[in-house]
Design a protein around this motif. Structure first.
Motif, PDB file in Angstrom:
ATOM      1  N   GLN A 186       0.706  -1.240  -0.097  1.00 22.74           N
ATOM      2  CA  GLN A 186      -0.112   0.041  -0.011  1.00 22.74           C
ATOM      3  C   GLN A 186       0.929   1.297  -0.076  1.00 22.74           C
ATOM      4  O   GLN A 186       1.829   1.265   0.697  1.00 22.74           O
ATOM      5  N   LEU A 187       0.510   2.374  -0.643  1.00 23.01           N
ATOM      6  CA  LEU A 187       1.437   3.391  -1.035  1.00 23.01           C
ATOM      7  C   LEU A 187       0.724   4.790  -0.847  1.00 23.01           C
ATOM      8  O   LEU A 187      -0.231   4.935  -1.100  1.00 23.01           O
ATOM      9  N   GLN A 188       1.333   5.460   0.216  1.00 24.90           N
ATOM     10  CA  GLN A 188       0.871   6.666   0.395  1.00 24.90           C
ATOM     11  C   GLN A 188       1.425   7.678  -0.402  1.00 24.90           C
ATOM     12  O   GLN A 188       2.414   7.668  -1.081  1.00 24.90           O
ATOM     13  N   THR A 189       0.666   8.797  -0.649  1.00 22.23           N
ATOM     14  CA  THR A 189       0.992   9.850  -1.561  1.00 22.23           C
ATOM     15  C   THR A 189       2.091  10.547  -1.454  1.00 22.23           C
ATOM     16  O   THR A 189       3.163  10.925  -2.277  1.00 22.23           O
ATOM     17  N   ASN A 190       2.469  10.586  -0.008  1.00 26.55           N
ATOM     18  CA  ASN A 190       3.743  11.185   0.377  1.00 26.55           C
ATOM     19  C   ASN A 190       4.819  10.347   0.085  1.00 26.55           C
ATOM     20  O   ASN A 190       6.362  11.023   0.425  1.00 26.55           O
ATOM     21  N   LYS A 191       4.851   9.183  -0.354  1.00 25.35           N
ATOM     22  CA  LYS A 191       6.022   8.428  -0.533  1.00 25.35           C
ATOM     23  C   LYS A 191       6.143   8.203  -2.239  1.00 25.35           C
ATOM     24  O   LYS A 191       7.371   7.541  -2.564  1.00 25.35           O
ATOM     25  N   THR A 192       5.280   8.665  -2.790  1.00 31.27           N
ATOM     26  CA  THR A 192       5.492   8.588  -4.585  1.00 31.27           C
ATOM     27  C   THR A 192       6.610   9.090  -5.018  1.00 31.27           C
ATOM     28  O   THR A 192       7.115   8.600  -5.911  1.00 31.27           O
ATOM     29  N   ARG A 193       7.160  10.245  -4.509  1.00 26.03           N
ATOM     30  CA  ARG A 193       8.234  10.783  -5.027  1.00 26.03           C
ATOM     31  C   ARG A 193       9.555   9.912  -5.080  1.00 26.03           C
ATOM     32  O   ARG A 193      10.392   9.752  -5.724  1.00 26.03           O
ATOM     33  N   SER A 194       9.577   9.249  -3.778  1.00 25.74           N
ATOM     34  CA  SER A 194      10.710   8.437  -3.453  1.00 25.74           C
ATOM     35  C   SER A 194      10.560   7.040  -4.343  1.00 25.74           C
ATOM     36  O   SER A 194      11.631   6.763  -4.972  1.00 25.74           O
ATOM     37  N   VAL A 195       9.487   6.498  -4.513  1.00 21.48           N
ATOM     38  CA  VAL A 195       9.061   5.363  -5.296  1.00 21.48           C
ATOM     39  C   VAL A 195       9.613   5.536  -6.559  1.00 21.48           C
ATOM     40  O   VAL A 195       9.786   4.712  -7.318  1.00 21.48           O
ATOM     41  N   ALA A 196       9.077   6.633  -7.121  1.00 18.54           N
ATOM     42  CA  ALA A 196       9.445   6.946  -8.634  1.00 18.54           C
ATOM     43  C   ALA A 196      10.816   7.092  -8.899  1.00 18.54           C
ATOM     44  O   ALA A 196      11.135   6.853 -10.022  1.00 18.54           O
ATOM     45  N   GLY A 197      11.499   7.123  -7.750  1.00 15.05           N
ATOM     46  CA  GLY A 197      13.114   7.187  -8.237  1.00 15.05           C
ATOM     47  C   GLY A 197      13.844   5.808  -8.312  1.00 15.05           C
ATOM     48  O   GLY A 197      14.795   5.808  -8.856  1.00 15.05           O
ATOM     49  N   TYR A 198      13.088   4.780  -8.052  1.00 12.82           N
ATOM     50  CA  TYR A 198      13.848   3.486  -8.120  1.00 12.82           C
ATOM     51  C   TYR A 198      13.137   2.580  -8.860  1.00 12.82           C
ATOM     52  O   TYR A 198      13.378   1.323  -9.283  1.00 12.82           O
ATOM     53  N   ALA A 199      11.568   2.294  -8.476  1.00 12.92           N
ATOM     54  CA  ALA A 199      10.604   1.152  -8.831  1.00 12.92           C
ATOM     55  C   ALA A 199      10.454   1.338 -10.490  1.00 12.92           C
ATOM     56  O   ALA A 199      10.334   2.375 -10.991  1.00 12.92           O
ATOM     57  N   HIS A 200      10.512   0.271 -10.843  1.00  9.17           N
ATOM     58  CA  HIS A 200      10.153   0.205 -12.387  1.00  9.17           C
ATOM     59  C   HIS A 200       8.665  -0.109 -12.497  1.00  9.17           C
ATOM     60  O   HIS A 200       8.224   0.284 -13.424  1.00  9.17           O
ATOM     61  N   TYR A 201       7.807  -0.914 -11.467  1.00  4.56           N
ATOM     62  CA  TYR A 201       6.411  -1.037 -11.529  1.00  4.56           C
ATOM     63  C   TYR A 201       6.007  -0.874 -10.233  1.00  4.56           C
ATOM     64  O   TYR A 201       6.559  -1.266  -9.299  1.00  4.56           O
ATOM     65  N   VAL A 202       4.583  -0.356 -10.108  1.00  2.00           N
ATOM     66  CA  VAL A 202       3.931  -0.295  -8.856  1.00  2.00           C
ATOM     67  C   VAL A 202       2.755  -1.178  -9.056  1.00  2.00           C
ATOM     68  O   VAL A 202       1.915  -1.137  -9.804  1.00  2.00           O
ATOM     69  N   HIS A 203       2.590  -2.247  -8.395  1.00  2.73           N
ATOM     70  CA  HIS A 203       1.700  -3.082  -8.470  1.00  2.73           C
ATOM     71  C   HIS A 203       0.298  -2.685  -7.505  1.00  2.73           C
ATOM     72  O   HIS A 203      -0.700  -3.373  -7.854  1.00  2.73           O
ATOM     73  N   SER A 204       0.235  -1.412  -6.677  1.00  2.91           N
ATOM     74  CA  SER A 204      -0.592  -1.471  -5.799  1.00  2.91           C
ATOM     75  C   SER A 204      -1.353  -0.179  -6.096  1.00  2.91           C
ATOM     76  O   SER A 204      -1.913   0.759  -5.072  1.00  2.91           O
ATOM     77  N   VAL A 205      -1.560   0.435  -7.426  1.00  4.52           N
ATOM     78  CA  VAL A 205      -2.627   1.581  -7.740  1.00  4.52           C
ATOM     79  C   VAL A 205      -3.967   1.286  -7.365  1.00  4.52           C
ATOM     80  O   VAL A 205      -4.493   0.372  -8.073  1.00  4.52           O
ATOM     81  N   ASP A 206      -4.554   1.905  -6.445  1.00  4.26           N
ATOM     82  CA  ASP A 206      -5.874   1.625  -5.980  1.00  4.26           C
ATOM     83  C   ASP A 206      -6.650   2.894  -5.791  1.00  4.26           C
ATOM     84  O   ASP A 206      -7.809   2.707  -5.509  1.00  4.26           O
ATOM     85  N   ARG A 207      -6.363   4.174  -6.248  1.00  9.07           N
ATOM     86  CA  ARG A 207      -6.983   5.227  -6.097  1.00  9.07           C
ATOM     87  C   ARG A 207      -6.475   6.317  -6.867  1.00  9.07           C
ATOM     88  O   ARG A 207      -5.372   6.556  -7.318  1.00  9.07           O
TER      89      ARG A 207
END
Length: 250
Positions: free
Chosen positions: A96-117
């Motif tokens: 589960q991903l909080q919006t305040n973590k998206t900037r960090s995740v976008a820096g290394y992740a190739h895929y996000v499996h948990s898009v739900d809103r």
């Protein structure tokens, strides 16, 4: 004059052998499930979920040929990805991903499996634009969630998939790649992962009518990967069967 390479520590050699044995057993399970389903082995990608385990294990997995790894908490994933930046790995974010973590995740992740809103789609798009990196996104489906709601472990109800998928497909720097689910612990699919994964296959088929390239189906973990493969999963997320029983979270 060539310098001799340092020998690995005894505990490192033992851990690598342990991981190799576990990987071989998981590979046998996937191969058998593919045979039973009449599918090719190369149609199923093993994603090793390394949560709670150190970067040293991730490096050993890379040495053993693993190319896809996953994390579910950014505070663990970000430093681990940085420590293994030179390894040939594809990083999947599955929690589960909080919006305040998206900037960090976008820096290394190739895929996000948990898009739900929808709010998360907007935040991920902005973060991906800043990072100048395209993110592959999967809509997480909560098969036990009532209409119009989000599941307890994340995920949108089945009737919300189409709207969310359209938002992802229309967002800058996001790529709609498919769907993901976790076998429900409650509701009509509780204790019946095969039927849950078959339902996800139906949702995936419907999604591909409008978005043919969204062909990823992320389903199945250590306990139910066979059912997922039989139901058409393209990616199985396996943790404890490869890495062992997890230590307690801090």
């Amino acid at each position: 004059m060539m310098t001799a390479q340092a020998a690995p520590e005894p505990h490192e050699s033992a851990r690598k052998a342990e991981l190799a044995g576990n990987l071989a057993r998981v590979e046998e399970r996937i191969e058998s499930a593919c045979v039973a389903a009449g599918r090719k082995r190369e149609d199923v990608t093993l994603v090793v979920v390394t949560k709670t385990y150190p970067a040293s294990d991730v490096r050993l997995l890379a040495e053993l040929g693993v190319r896809h790894v996953a994390e579910n908490r950014d505070q663990d994933a970000a430093p681990k990805a940085a420590a293994c930046a030179d390894a040939p790995l594809t990083w999947h974010f599955v929690g589960q991903l909080q919006t305040n973590k998206t900037r960090s995740v976008a820096g290394y992740a190739h895929y996000v499996h948990s898009v739900d809103r929808l709010r998360l789609v907007t935040s991920l798009s902005r973060a991906a634009e800043r990072a100048e990196r395209e993110l592959g996104c999967l809509v997480q489906v909560a098969l036990d969630a009532p209409s119009g709601s989000v599941g307890e472990r994340g995920g949108v109800a089945p009737d919300g998939v189409e709207e969310l998928a359209e938002a992802v497909a229309g967002a800058q720097m996001l790529r709609l790649d498919g769907v993901m689910t976790v076998a429900p612990l409650a509701g009509p699919y509780a204790g019946n992962p095969r039927d849950a994964f078959e339902r996800l296959r139906e949702i995936s088929t419907g999604l591909r009518e409008a978005h043919p390239a969204a062909n990823m189906v992320s389903a199945g973990m250590s306990s139910d990967l066979e059912e997922a493969v039989l139901a058409g999963a393209t990616h199985v997320r396996v943790g404890s069967a490869v890495l062992g029983e997890r230590p307690r979270l801090r």
